[in-house]
Structure formats: structure tokens, C-alpha cells
Design a protein around this motif. Structure first.
Motif, PDB file in Angstrom:
ATOM      1  N   THR A 184       2.757  -9.165  14.571  1.00  0.00           N
ATOM      2  CA  THR A 184       2.849  -8.239  15.702  1.00  0.00           C
ATOM      3  C   THR A 184       3.973  -7.218  15.575  1.00  0.00           C
ATOM      4  O   THR A 184       4.036  -6.266  16.335  1.00  0.00           O
ATOM      5  CB  THR A 184       3.011  -9.045  17.012  1.00  0.00           C
ATOM      6  OG1 THR A 184       3.820 -10.204  16.758  1.00  0.00           O
ATOM      7  CG2 THR A 184       1.670  -9.516  17.528  1.00  0.00           C
ATOM      8  N   SER A 185       4.873  -7.411  14.597  1.00  0.00           N
ATOM      9  CA  SER A 185       5.950  -6.422  14.459  1.00  0.00           C
ATOM     10  C   SER A 185       5.908  -5.677  13.121  1.00  0.00           C
ATOM     11  O   SER A 185       6.849  -4.971  12.775  1.00  0.00           O
ATOM     12  CB  SER A 185       7.309  -7.110  14.641  1.00  0.00           C
ATOM     13  OG  SER A 185       7.476  -8.130  13.679  1.00  0.00           O
ATOM     14  N   ILE A 186       4.801  -5.834  12.374  1.00  0.00           N
ATOM     15  CA  ILE A 186       4.661  -5.084  11.121  1.00  0.00           C
ATOM     16  C   ILE A 186       4.378  -3.619  11.451  1.00  0.00           C
ATOM     17  O   ILE A 186       3.583  -3.321  12.353  1.00  0.00           O
ATOM     18  CB  ILE A 186       3.517  -5.674  10.253  1.00  0.00           C
ATOM     19  CG1 ILE A 186       3.857  -7.110   9.839  1.00  0.00           C
ATOM     20  CG2 ILE A 186       3.278  -4.831   9.004  1.00  0.00           C
ATOM     21  CD1 ILE A 186       2.727  -7.831   9.136  1.00  0.00           C
ATOM     22  N   SER A 187       4.998  -2.716  10.709  1.00  0.00           N
ATOM     23  CA  SER A 187       4.828  -1.288  11.003  1.00  0.00           C
ATOM     24  C   SER A 187       3.416  -0.828  10.655  1.00  0.00           C
ATOM     25  O   SER A 187       2.731  -1.433   9.828  1.00  0.00           O
ATOM     26  CB  SER A 187       5.830  -0.455  10.200  1.00  0.00           C
ATOM     27  OG  SER A 187       5.460  -0.447   8.830  1.00  0.00           O
ATOM     28  N   GLU A 188       2.980   0.247  11.315  1.00  0.00           N
ATOM     29  CA  GLU A 188       1.642   0.810  11.073  1.00  0.00           C
ATOM     30  C   GLU A 188       1.450   1.159   9.596  1.00  0.00           C
ATOM     31  O   GLU A 188       0.372   1.035   9.047  1.00  0.00           O
ATOM     32  CB  GLU A 188       1.439   2.077  11.928  1.00  0.00           C
ATOM     33  CG  GLU A 188       1.286   1.809  13.415  1.00  0.00           C
ATOM     34  CD  GLU A 188       0.031   1.042  13.774  1.00  0.00           C
ATOM     35  OE1 GLU A 188      -0.979   1.159  13.047  1.00  0.00           O
ATOM     36  OE2 GLU A 188       0.055   0.293  14.769  1.00  0.00           O
ATOM     37  N   ARG A 189       2.544   1.582   8.962  1.00  0.00           N
ATOM     38  CA  ARG A 189       2.477   2.011   7.558  1.00  0.00           C
ATOM     39  C   ARG A 189       2.163   0.837   6.633  1.00  0.00           C
ATOM     40  O   ARG A 189       1.497   0.980   5.617  1.00  0.00           O
ATOM     41  CB  ARG A 189       3.820   2.648   7.177  1.00  0.00           C
ATOM     42  CG  ARG A 189       3.796   3.518   5.943  1.00  0.00           C
ATOM     43  CD  ARG A 189       5.026   4.413   5.911  1.00  0.00           C
ATOM     44  NE  ARG A 189       6.259   3.668   6.165  1.00  0.00           N
ATOM     45  CZ  ARG A 189       6.952   3.035   5.222  1.00  0.00           C
ATOM     46  NH1 ARG A 189       6.545   3.052   3.979  1.00  0.00           N
ATOM     47  NH2 ARG A 189       8.065   2.394   5.511  1.00  0.00           N
ATOM     48  N   GLU A 190       2.655  -0.341   7.007  1.00  0.00           N
ATOM     49  CA  GLU A 190       2.515  -1.514   6.133  1.00  0.00           C
ATOM     50  C   GLU A 190       1.329  -2.399   6.491  1.00  0.00           C
ATOM     51  O   GLU A 190       0.975  -3.293   5.736  1.00  0.00           O
ATOM     52  CB  GLU A 190       3.792  -2.373   6.227  1.00  0.00           C
ATOM     53  CG  GLU A 190       5.044  -1.685   5.720  1.00  0.00           C
ATOM     54  CD  GLU A 190       6.299  -2.498   6.015  1.00  0.00           C
ATOM     55  OE1 GLU A 190       6.306  -3.271   6.990  1.00  0.00           O
ATOM     56  OE2 GLU A 190       7.263  -2.348   5.263  1.00  0.00           O
ATOM     57  N   ILE A 191       0.715  -2.140   7.652  1.00  0.00           N
ATOM     58  CA  ILE A 191      -0.264  -3.103   8.172  1.00  0.00           C
ATOM     59  C   ILE A 191      -1.531  -3.197   7.322  1.00  0.00           C
ATOM     60  O   ILE A 191      -2.085  -4.281   7.140  1.00  0.00           O
ATOM     61  CB  ILE A 191      -0.599  -2.800   9.659  1.00  0.00           C
ATOM     62  CG1 ILE A 191      -1.162  -4.048  10.329  1.00  0.00           C
ATOM     63  CG2 ILE A 191      -1.546  -1.648   9.826  1.00  0.00           C
ATOM     64  CD1 ILE A 191      -0.165  -5.130  10.571  1.00  0.00           C
ATOM     65  N   SER A 192      -1.999  -2.078   6.768  1.00  0.00           N
ATOM     66  CA  SER A 192      -3.230  -2.117   5.958  1.00  0.00           C
ATOM     67  C   SER A 192      -3.051  -2.995   4.729  1.00  0.00           C
ATOM     68  O   SER A 192      -3.912  -3.812   4.403  1.00  0.00           O
ATOM     69  CB  SER A 192      -3.643  -0.708   5.531  1.00  0.00           C
ATOM     70  OG  SER A 192      -4.019   0.042   6.652  1.00  0.00           O
ATOM     71  N   ALA A 193      -1.918  -2.824   4.050  1.00  0.00           N
ATOM     72  CA  ALA A 193      -1.639  -3.641   2.859  1.00  0.00           C
ATOM     73  C   ALA A 193      -1.487  -5.106   3.244  1.00  0.00           C
ATOM     74  O   ALA A 193      -1.964  -5.994   2.533  1.00  0.00           O
ATOM     75  CB  ALA A 193      -0.384  -3.139   2.159  1.00  0.00           C
ATOM     76  N   PHE A 194      -0.865  -5.376   4.383  1.00  0.00           N
ATOM     77  CA  PHE A 194      -0.700  -6.762   4.839  1.00  0.00           C
ATOM     78  C   PHE A 194      -2.059  -7.407   5.081  1.00  0.00           C
ATOM     79  O   PHE A 194      -2.311  -8.531   4.646  1.00  0.00           O
ATOM     80  CB  PHE A 194       0.139  -6.813   6.118  1.00  0.00           C
ATOM     81  CG  PHE A 194       0.279  -8.213   6.650  1.00  0.00           C
ATOM     82  CD1 PHE A 194       1.255  -9.065   6.145  1.00  0.00           C
ATOM     83  CD2 PHE A 194      -0.580  -8.694   7.629  1.00  0.00           C
ATOM     84  CE1 PHE A 194       1.368 -10.371   6.611  1.00  0.00           C
ATOM     85  CE2 PHE A 194      -0.479  -9.990   8.096  1.00  0.00           C
ATOM     86  CZ  PHE A 194       0.501 -10.837   7.592  1.00  0.00           C
ATOM     87  N   ARG A 195      -2.939  -6.679   5.785  1.00  0.00           N
ATOM     88  CA  ARG A 195      -4.292  -7.200   6.035  1.00  0.00           C
ATOM     89  C   ARG A 195      -5.004  -7.496   4.727  1.00  0.00           C
ATOM     90  O   ARG A 195      -5.605  -8.548   4.547  1.00  0.00           O
ATOM     91  CB  ARG A 195      -5.121  -6.161   6.809  1.00  0.00           C
ATOM     92  CG  ARG A 195      -5.032  -6.293   8.292  1.00  0.00           C
ATOM     93  CD  ARG A 195      -6.122  -5.459   8.954  1.00  0.00           C
ATOM     94  NE  ARG A 195      -5.560  -4.767  10.081  1.00  0.00           N
ATOM     95  CZ  ARG A 195      -5.317  -3.475  10.149  1.00  0.00           C
ATOM     96  NH1 ARG A 195      -5.600  -2.677   9.154  1.00  0.00           N
ATOM     97  NH2 ARG A 195      -4.794  -2.959  11.222  1.00  0.00           N
ATOM     98  N   ARG A 196      -4.956  -6.511   3.827  1.00  0.00           N
ATOM     99  CA  ARG A 196      -5.670  -6.612   2.557  1.00  0.00           C
ATOM    100  C   ARG A 196      -5.181  -7.805   1.732  1.00  0.00           C
ATOM    101  O   ARG A 196      -5.964  -8.488   1.083  1.00  0.00           O
ATOM    102  CB  ARG A 196      -5.476  -5.317   1.780  1.00  0.00           C
ATOM    103  CG  ARG A 196      -6.527  -5.003   0.777  1.00  0.00           C
ATOM    104  CD  ARG A 196      -6.463  -3.561   0.326  1.00  0.00           C
ATOM    105  NE  ARG A 196      -5.142  -3.137  -0.072  1.00  0.00           N
ATOM    106  CZ  ARG A 196      -4.500  -2.096   0.463  1.00  0.00           C
ATOM    107  NH1 ARG A 196      -5.051  -1.402   1.427  1.00  0.00           N
ATOM    108  NH2 ARG A 196      -3.305  -1.751   0.036  1.00  0.00           N
ATOM    109  N   ASN A 197      -3.878  -8.074   1.778  1.00  0.00           N
ATOM    110  CA  ASN A 197      -3.293  -9.127   0.950  1.00  0.00           C
ATOM    111  C   ASN A 197      -3.396 -10.519   1.557  1.00  0.00           C
ATOM    112  O   ASN A 197      -3.253 -11.513   0.843  1.00  0.00           O
ATOM    113  CB  ASN A 197      -1.810  -8.824   0.673  1.00  0.00           C
ATOM    114  CG  ASN A 197      -1.637  -7.575  -0.169  1.00  0.00           C
ATOM    115  OD1 ASN A 197      -2.526  -7.212  -0.927  1.00  0.00           O
ATOM    116  ND2 ASN A 197      -0.502  -6.912  -0.023  1.00  0.00           N
TER     117      ASN A 197
END
Length: 255
Positions: free
Chosen positions: A74-87
Motif C-alpha cells: 500500500t505504500s509502494i510508489s506509482e513508479r515502482e508498482i508495475s514492476a512489483f506486480r510483475r515480479n
């Protein structure tokens, strides 16, 4: 430490034209251990999809937190969220979410392409998964050329190819006939037995009866939960049906 922790989630939607705020989730707390297969059930409007969207970081809560392996989603930045989801996350949707202009192979490759993997790495990852899911023979076809069951197997392959920590499935059998639905549920059970963690939102008692645990959401809260323990799929089906009857007829709350 649990794989997934959901703590005191609240989600309130406000309308643009000054209408009354809608509370979709009021106080949701639960955790999921690595290797669990958990289903979430509840009536339409109970908050199931809202909950899944927040866990997937497609939406943010009004308050509360979601942690995956101790990391606050819930506190991951918008910039990093796509990579987080993908990984970390694999997604399986009711309507498959496949691209008709891409072959089955390229649909499955998509998250790896976005992650910058080489073609050789992608092919190496694909082969065992395609064989496991029985889709080797359709890899060169396009989504509009294959059946609903084959589309959903393709979507599951796309979810698995990144080796996700958890698969999030939203009504994965909702668009399938009975035979194809049975095949997908059997596959989920087998993947779970092999160690894959799965969190599935479903209306289907039959689908939920394959899970090891079922959480029931009512009025935006976890109202009740069932554990499979040693129950058969048939016994689990009956337990779930009885619980849904209790919920819809206003039965007593049971944590």
C-alpha cells in the motif's frame, strides 16, 4: 511470517456529485501463509473485488495496509508498482484479458517482455509450463481461434511464467462451461499441491470447495471462515452452501 497480511483495511468511495460516501470495506483483517489455497466469497456488493484490487495494488485503501513478505504494498510508489506486480503477483481474470492481436505464445511472454527478458530465457520458461497446462499445440494460434478453457489455461500460463509469490484469481471459472471449469479447478488444486499460493474470489460454491480455506465477506468485513482440514470436496461444498445460507438469512456471526 505470513506471505500476505491484510490489516484493518477500509475503503470508502466518494461520488463526484456530492452523493453519500459508499463504504466498500469497513475493517478487513486476515493473513495467508505460503502454500495456501484460499477462496473469498460473499454476496454481490460485499467488497470481494474491491479487496482483491487493493491486494493487487490496482486500488489504494482509505486506511489500513497490505503486506507481501513484510513489504507494504500500500505504500509502494506509482513508479515502482508495475514492476512489483510483475515480479510478485500472477493474475487470472474471468474474461482472460488476452490480446487478440498477439499469438498465445506472445500473450504468455508479455510479462517477461516487459521485464526485459531475452527470447531464449522466455522459451526456456515457457516449455515446462505449456506442457504442464496442455497448451503446447496452440502456442502459434490466436485467442479468437481457441476455446474458453484454452484461453483460461493461457491466462494461467501467463500468470505462472513470472514464478509469482501468489496468484490472484478473480472468478476464474465464471465464463467457462462445466467441463472446462472442472479442468481449471483441478489444475488450481494440483498447482497448489506443488506449492503455489492462490487467492481466489468466486461466486461459485463448486470453485470454492477446491480451496483449503474459505473467507466469507459480508458488509465489508470478514464475517466467517471455513477450513477444509480433512473434508472431501463434496463435504466442503456442503459446508460452504450451509454457511452462505446462514449469511443470507442473517445468521449469527462467527469469527
Amino acid at each position: 511470517m505470513p506471505l500476505l497480511e491484510v490489516n484493518n483495511l477500509k475503503k470508502i468511495y466518494t461520488t463526484r456529485f456530492g452523493g453519500s460516501p459508499v463504504q466498500a470495506l469497513s475493517n478487513v483483517t486476515f493473513s495467508i501463509e505460503k502454500g495456501e489455497f484460499t477462496a473469498i466469497m460473499g454476496e454481490s456488493g460485499a467488497g470481494k473485488t474491491t479487496l482483491l484490487n487493493i491486494i493487487a495494488a490496482f486500488d489504494r485503501p482509505t486506511s489500513g495496509e497490505v503486506l507481501l513478505n513484510g513489504k507494504k504494498i500500500t505504500s509502494i510508489s506509482e513508479r515502482e508498482i508495475s514492476a512489483f506486480r510483475r515480479n510478485n503477483l500472477g493474475f487470472v481474470f474471468q474474461d482472460y484479458n488476452l490480446l487478440d492481436t498477439f499469438s498465445i505464445r506472445d500473450n504468455i511472454f508479455l510479462p517477461l517482455v516487459l521485464a526485459g527478458k531475452s527470447y531464449k530465457e522466455m522459451e526456456t520458461s515457457l516449455k515446462p509450463i505449456a506442457q504442464r497446462l496442455g497448451i503446447m499445440g496452440i502456442l502459434s494460434k490466436y485467442p479468437y481461434e481457441v476455446s474458453g478453457g484454452e484461453k483460461q489455461r493461457t491466462a494461467i500460463a501467463r500468470a505462472l511464467i513470472t514464478n509469482p509469490q501468489i496468484i490472484l484469481a478473480d472468478e476464474p471459472t465464471g465464463a467457462l462451461d462445466s467441463r472446462n471449469a472442472d479442468g481449471i479447478l483441478k489444475l488450481f488444486s494440483e498447482l497448489n499441491q506443488e506449492g503455489q499460493t492462490i487467492l481466489m474470489v468466486t461466486h461459485s460454491i463448486k470453485a470454492a470447495s477446491h480451496a483449503k480455506r474459505v473467507l466469507f465477506i459480508k458488509d465489508g468485513e470478514v464475517f466467517h471462515q471455513l477450513y477444509r482440514a480433512s473434508a472431501s470436496t463434496e463435504e466442503m461444498y456442503q459446508k460452504i452452501a450451509d454457511t452462505l445460507t446462514m449469511i443470507t438469512t442473517g445468521g449469527a456471526r462467527n469469527e
